[in-house]
Motif scaffolding. Structure first.
Motif, short mmCIF file in Angstrom:
data_model
loop_
_atom_site.label_atom_id
_atom_site.label_comp_id
_atom_site.label_asym_id
_atom_site.label_seq_id
_atom_site.Cartn_x
_atom_site.Cartn_y
_atom_site.Cartn_z
N PHE A 1 0.79 -1.23 0.00
CA PHE A 1 0.00 0.00 0.00
C PHE A 1 0.82 1.28 0.00
CE2 PHE A 1 -3.02 -3.21 1.26
CZ PHE A 1 -4.10 -2.88 0.48
N GLY A 2 2.03 1.24 -0.55
CA GLY A 2 2.83 2.45 -0.67
C GLY A 2 2.95 2.96 -2.09
N GLY B 1 3.58 0.50 -14.02
CA GLY B 1 3.19 -0.39 -12.93
C GLY B 1 2.77 0.32 -11.66
N LEU B 2 3.52 1.34 -11.27
CA LEU B 2 3.17 2.06 -10.04
C LEU B 2 1.83 2.78 -10.14
CD1 LEU B 2 6.56 3.50 -8.71
CD2 LEU B 2 5.19 1.68 -7.74
N PRO B 3 1.55 3.50 -11.23
CA PRO B 3 0.23 4.13 -11.31
C PRO B 3 -0.92 3.11 -11.32
CG PRO B 3 1.73 5.18 -12.84
CD PRO B 3 2.44 3.98 -12.30
N VAL B 4 -0.74 2.00 -12.03
CA VAL B 4 -1.79 0.97 -12.05
C VAL B 4 -1.99 0.40 -10.66
CG1 VAL B 4 -2.34 -1.36 -12.90
CG2 VAL B 4 -1.52 0.38 -14.48
N LEU B 5 -0.89 0.10 -9.98
CA LEU B 5 -0.98 -0.42 -8.61
C LEU B 5 -1.63 0.61 -7.69
CD1 LEU B 5 -0.36 -2.81 -6.78
CD2 LEU B 5 1.93 -1.88 -6.46
N SER B 6 -1.35 1.89 -7.91
CA SER B 6 -1.97 2.95 -7.10
C SER B 6 -3.49 2.93 -7.25
CB SER B 6 -1.45 4.32 -7.52
OG SER B 6 -0.08 4.45 -7.26
N PHE B 7 -3.97 2.81 -8.48
CA PHE B 7 -5.41 2.76 -8.70
C PHE B 7 -6.03 1.52 -8.08
CE2 PHE B 7 -4.56 5.81 -12.22
CZ PHE B 7 -5.42 6.80 -11.79
N LEU B 8 -5.33 0.39 -8.17
CA LEU B 8 -5.83 -0.84 -7.52
C LEU B 8 -5.91 -0.66 -6.01
CD1 LEU B 8 -3.93 -3.59 -9.54
CD2 LEU B 8 -6.39 -3.10 -9.58
N GLU B 9 -4.89 -0.05 -5.44
CA GLU B 9 -4.89 0.17 -3.99
C GLU B 9 -5.99 1.13 -3.58
OE1 GLU B 9 -0.92 1.21 -2.78
OE2 GLU B 9 -0.16 -0.79 -3.23
N ILE B 10 -6.23 2.16 -4.36
CA ILE B 10 -7.33 3.09 -4.06
C ILE B 10 -8.66 2.34 -4.09
CG2 ILE B 10 -8.63 5.07 -4.94
CD1 ILE B 10 -5.88 6.24 -5.82
N GLY B 11 -8.83 1.48 -5.10
CA GLY B 11 -10.05 0.68 -5.18
C GLY B 11 -10.23 -0.24 -3.99
N LEU B 12 -9.14 -0.89 -3.58
CA LEU B 12 -9.20 -1.75 -2.40
C LEU B 12 -9.51 -0.96 -1.14
CD1 LEU B 12 -6.21 -4.19 -3.02
CD2 LEU B 12 -8.63 -4.80 -2.88
N LEU B 13 -8.94 0.21 -1.02
CA LEU B 13 -9.21 1.06 0.15
C LEU B 13 -10.66 1.50 0.20
CD1 LEU B 13 -6.01 3.28 0.26
CD2 LEU B 13 -6.69 1.55 1.90
N LEU B 14 -11.18 1.92 -0.94
CA LEU B 14 -12.58 2.33 -0.98
C LEU B 14 -13.51 1.15 -0.62
CD1 LEU B 14 -12.59 4.61 -4.15
CD2 LEU B 14 -12.71 5.33 -1.75
N TYR B 15 -13.17 -0.01 -1.13
CA TYR B 15 -13.95 -1.21 -0.82
C TYR B 15 -13.88 -1.52 0.68
CZ TYR B 15 -15.48 -6.07 -0.90
OH TYR B 15 -16.14 -7.23 -0.65
N ALA B 16 -12.67 -1.44 1.26
CA ALA B 16 -12.48 -1.72 2.67
C ALA B 16 -13.23 -0.70 3.54
CB ALA B 16 -10.99 -1.73 3.04
N PHE B 17 -13.19 0.56 3.14
CA PHE B 17 -13.90 1.59 3.91
C PHE B 17 -15.40 1.35 3.90
CE2 PHE B 17 -10.22 4.69 3.14
CZ PHE B 17 -9.60 4.28 4.31
#
Length: 90
Positions: free
Chosen positions: A46-47, A70-86
Motif C-alpha cells: 500500500f505504498g 506499474g506504479l500508477p496501475v498499482l496505485s489505482f488498484l490500492e485506491i479501489g481496495l481502500l474504498l472497498y475496505a472503507f
C-alpha cells in the motif's frame, strides 16, 4: 481499527515517497542503491501512491516501463481496495 489502518497507510506512503528521493540521490552520487525488489515491496504493501508521487516529483525510475506504468496501475488498484475496505468497515 479504521484510524490505525489510515495511519499505517499514510506512513507507508510517506516512506515510499522518501524512498524514491533517497534512491534518486544515491543514483546521482553513484552510491549503493535501494534494490528494485525493496521498492516494489513497499509499493505492494500500500505504498504505491507515495512512490508514484515520488517518481513524478524526483523524476526517478521514469524510464523503467515497469515503474512508469506499474506504479500508477498499482496505485489505482490500492485506491479501489481502500474504498472497498472503507465501505465494509463503515
Amino acid at each position: 481499527m479504521l484510524k490505525i489502518f489510515i495511519t499505517l497507510f499514510i506512513i507507508i506512503n510517506i516512506a515510499g515517497f522518501y524512498l524514491m528521493k533517497i534512491d534518486k540521490n544515491k543514483a546521482k552520487n553513484h552510491q549503493y542503491r535501494i534494490s528494485e525488489n525493496t521498492l516494489w515491496l513497499v509499493a505492494i504493501f500500500f505504498g504505491a501512491i507515495g512512490m508514484t508521487l515520488g517518481m513524478k516529483t524526483f523524476r526517478h525510475k521514469t524510464k523503467h516501463v515497469q515503474f512508469k506504468y506499474g506504479l500508477p496501475v498499482l496505485s489505482f488498484l490500492e485506491i479501489g481496495l481502500l474504498l472497498y475496505a472503507f465501505n465494509i468497515l463503515s
